[in-house]
Design an enzyme around this catalytic site. Sequence first.
Site, PDB file in Angstrom:
ATOM      1  N   GLU A 170      13.385  46.150   3.726  1.00 58.14           N
ATOM      2  CA  GLU A 170      14.794  45.836   3.468  1.00 58.14           C
ATOM      3  C   GLU A 170      14.908  44.474   2.777  1.00 58.14           C
ATOM      4  OE1 GLU A 170      17.199  45.901   7.022  1.00 58.14           O
ATOM      5  OE2 GLU A 170      19.056  45.668   5.888  1.00 58.14           O
TER       6      GLU A 170
ATOM      7  N   ASN B 222      23.575  54.182   6.114  1.00 61.67           N
ATOM      8  CA  ASN B 222      22.707  53.651   7.164  1.00 61.67           C
ATOM      9  C   ASN B 222      23.570  53.117   8.296  1.00 61.67           C
ATOM     10  OD1 ASN B 222      20.173  52.206   8.298  1.00 61.67           O
ATOM     11  ND2 ASN B 222      21.661  50.544   8.069  1.00 61.67           N
ATOM     12  N   GLU B 223      23.222  53.475   9.509  1.00 60.96           N
ATOM     13  CA  GLU B 223      23.951  52.999  10.688  1.00 60.96           C
ATOM     14  C   GLU B 223      25.463  52.987  10.422  1.00 60.96           C
ATOM     15  OE1 GLU B 223      22.153  49.542  12.564  1.00 60.96           O
ATOM     16  OE2 GLU B 223      20.333  50.687  12.957  1.00 60.96           O
TER      17      GLU B 223
ATOM     18  N   TYR C  29      15.217  50.766  18.839  1.00 58.67           N
ATOM     19  CA  TYR C  29      14.413  49.545  18.896  1.00 58.67           C
ATOM     20  C   TYR C  29      14.030  49.235  20.335  1.00 58.67           C
ATOM     21  CZ  TYR C  29      15.253  48.378  13.999  1.00 58.67           C
ATOM     22  OH  TYR C  29      15.258  48.381  12.622  1.00 58.67           O
TER      23      TYR C  29
ATOM     24  N   GLU D 187      14.077  53.989  11.749  1.00 54.73           N
ATOM     25  CA  GLU D 187      13.908  52.577  12.140  1.00 54.73           C
ATOM     26  C   GLU D 187      13.448  52.571  13.586  1.00 54.73           C
ATOM     27  OE1 GLU D 187      17.017  49.706  11.326  1.00 54.73           O
ATOM     28  OE2 GLU D 187      17.489  50.702   9.417  1.00 54.73           O
TER      29      GLU D 187
ATOM     30  N   GLN E  38       9.595  46.246  10.203  1.00 54.31           N
ATOM     31  CA  GLN E  38       9.596  46.555   8.800  1.00 54.31           C
ATOM     32  C   GLN E  38       8.227  46.207   8.223  1.00 54.31           C
ATOM     33  OE1 GLN E  38      12.982  45.009   6.645  1.00 54.31           O
ATOM     34  NE2 GLN E  38      14.468  45.772   8.150  1.00 54.31           N
TER      35      GLN E  38
HETATM   36  O1  AHR Z   1      15.856  46.494  10.722  1.00 52.68           O
HETATM   37  C1  AHR Z   1      16.843  45.531  10.888  1.00 52.68           C
HETATM   38  C2  AHR Z   1      18.235  46.127  11.006  1.00 52.68           C
HETATM   39  O2  AHR Z   1      18.297  46.911  12.162  1.00 52.68           O
HETATM   40  C3  AHR Z   1      18.640  47.077   9.921  1.00 52.68           C
HETATM   41  O3  AHR Z   1      19.164  46.424   8.816  1.00 52.68           O
HETATM   42  C4  AHR Z   1      19.682  47.914  10.587  1.00 52.68           C
HETATM   43  O4  AHR Z   1      19.744  49.217  10.050  1.00 52.68           O
HETATM   44  C5  AHR Z   1      19.296  47.885  12.041  1.00 52.68           C
HETATM   45  O5  AHR Z   1      20.349  47.567  12.870  1.00 52.68           O
END
Ligand code: AHR
Length: 514
Positions: A45, A192-193, A259, A316, A365
Site C-alpha cells: 500500500e 476496500n473496507e 488482524y 489483509e 504488508q
Molecule cells: O494494512 C493497513 C490498513 O489496515 C489498510 O489500509 C486497511 O485496509 C486496514 O484497515
Amino acid sequence: MKRLFLTFVLAVIVLVTSNAQNRLTVNAAEDGPQISKYIYGHFAEHLGRCIYDGIWVGPGSPIPNVDGYRKDVLEALKALEIPVLRWPGGCFADTYHWKDGIGPKEKRPKIKNVFWGGTVEDNSFGTHEFLNLCEMLGCDAYISANVGSGTVEEMVDWIEYMISDDDVEMANLRRQNGREKPWKVRFLGVGNESWGCGGQMTPEFYVDKMRQFSSYAWEYAGDRMVRVGCGANGEDYNWTKVLMERGARNMNALSVHYYTIAGEGWGNKSAATGFGEDRYFNGLRQGLRMEEVVSKHSVVMDEYDPRKRVGMFVDEWGIWTDVEPGTNPGFLFQQNSMRDALIASTTLDIFNRHADRVKMANIAQMVNVLQSMILTEGDQMVLTPTYHVFNMYKVHGGATLLPANLFTEKYVYGNNALPAISQTVSRDESGKIHVSLSNIDPAREMKITVEFYGKQGVKVNGGTLLTAPAFNSFNAFNKPAVVKPVTFKNYKLTSPNVLEVTLPSKSVVTLEME
Ligand code: AHR
C-alpha cells in the site's frame, strides 16, 4: 465390550510409554483440494515506507536500483516467487485517482496521503510502475479500485487503460505514455473496507454499489478479471450474509480482513520486540482465531454458494503491533520476531486446510509496514522471520492438500492452553510430499510421529528449520541472521511409513519426501 476395553487400555499404554505422544496421520491415498498458490499472496500500500523507500527509490537514487526499484528488495522478492500483489491499498485505494499517477513524472500532481501520516507523495509510483513491478516479479496483479471517492467511469477508464488492446481512448493514452501492449490484470477489488475507511457504508448500501461497479467491470473486462467484493471486518458475519444473499452473482470472490492483536486491544497492542510470554501466548491465540473466522464465514458462504464458486480472499491479515519507538505512528513500521513467524506459519496452515474455500490471502504488508517480509533503512535491508516462513511454505502453493489427522499436546500458559503443534501436508505436481510442522511451545521440544497411509514407504529428501534463541528474537540491520533457516536433520524413519521428528521449541520445520 471386553475387547473394546482392552483396545482402549492398549492405546493408553502406548500413549503413556511412547516418547512421542504427538501423532500426525497422513492419508496419502486420498487427494484433498488444491491449495491455491494465491494463498501466498502479498499486499503493498501507499503507506509509510512500503512503496516509497521500501520498493521504489527512483532511478536517480544512490541506493542501487533497477529503473527505480530497489535492487536488494527486488532480488529478495523474486526468491519468494510471489504469486500475486495487491495495490494501491488499503485505505489509500479509496482516495486514489489513478490518472494522477501516469504520464511524465515531473508533470504528475502531488497528493497528500490523508490516511497514513499526511505525507505528500509525488506520484512517481503509479500504474506503470506497479504493473511493470508485477511483470518483473512474475506475479499476478490485484488492483483495488476506488469505490469510496471514485466513480464507475474512473474505474472503467482504468481497466481500459491497463488491459485493452483496442484502438480506444484510454488504451491509446497508455500507448502515448510508452506502453504499447496491455498488461495482464487478473484481480479487481471493488473497494476496500467499505464498512470503514472505504466509505463507512452499511452492507446493504455497499452491496448495491458493488453490483453497480462490478457490472461495468464485467462489461469492460469480461471474465478476464476476477471481481472481488469488499468483505467483512473480522467477525462481522452479517456483512458476509448480506453480500452473499444479494451479491453472490455479481462477484467472483469476497474478501475478509482479520488482524492479530497480541495485547488487550487496539489501544494496547503489544510491542514488536522485548515483549514477555503473555504477549507471545496471546499473539498466538489471537492468530489461531483465524480458524474460527474462516470457518464461520465459510458456513455463511456455503449457505448461498454450496458449490463454492465465490472464493474467500483474506486479502489483509497479520500481526499489528505498536510502531517502533521514535517512528511516525501513521507509518505502521514494526519489527518482526519469532512470534510473528509462528503466527505466519500457523495461519498459513489454517488457510491451507480451508483450501476448498480460501482461494487467496495477502499478508499485510510486503515491505516496512506491519508484518513485513522485508525491512529497509537507507541502503540497508533485512529479511524478517516471516519472510523465511513464506520461503519455506511456498512449496505448498498450487499443491494438493493431503488429508491429515493431528493429535497434539498442549502449550500451557497459566490457566490457558493452545494446541502445541500445527501442520500442513501437501503433494506437489512432481509427486513430492511436503510436511510443515510448527511447535509453538516456547520452552519444550516436541517429538511427533508422522505416519503415512496409502503409500509404499517414504524417503525423506531433507528438511529446513526456522527457530530462534528466544520467542522475541528478531533480525536487526546490524544482526540480520539471528532468525534464519538452517538444515534440519532431527528426524528418523522408524518403519517404512513412519517418521519420528523432534521439533525444537518455538520452531517451524518443512520436510520434503517422496
Ligand atoms: O494494512 C493497513 C490498513 O489496515 C489498510 O489500509 C486497511 O485496509 C486496514 O484497515
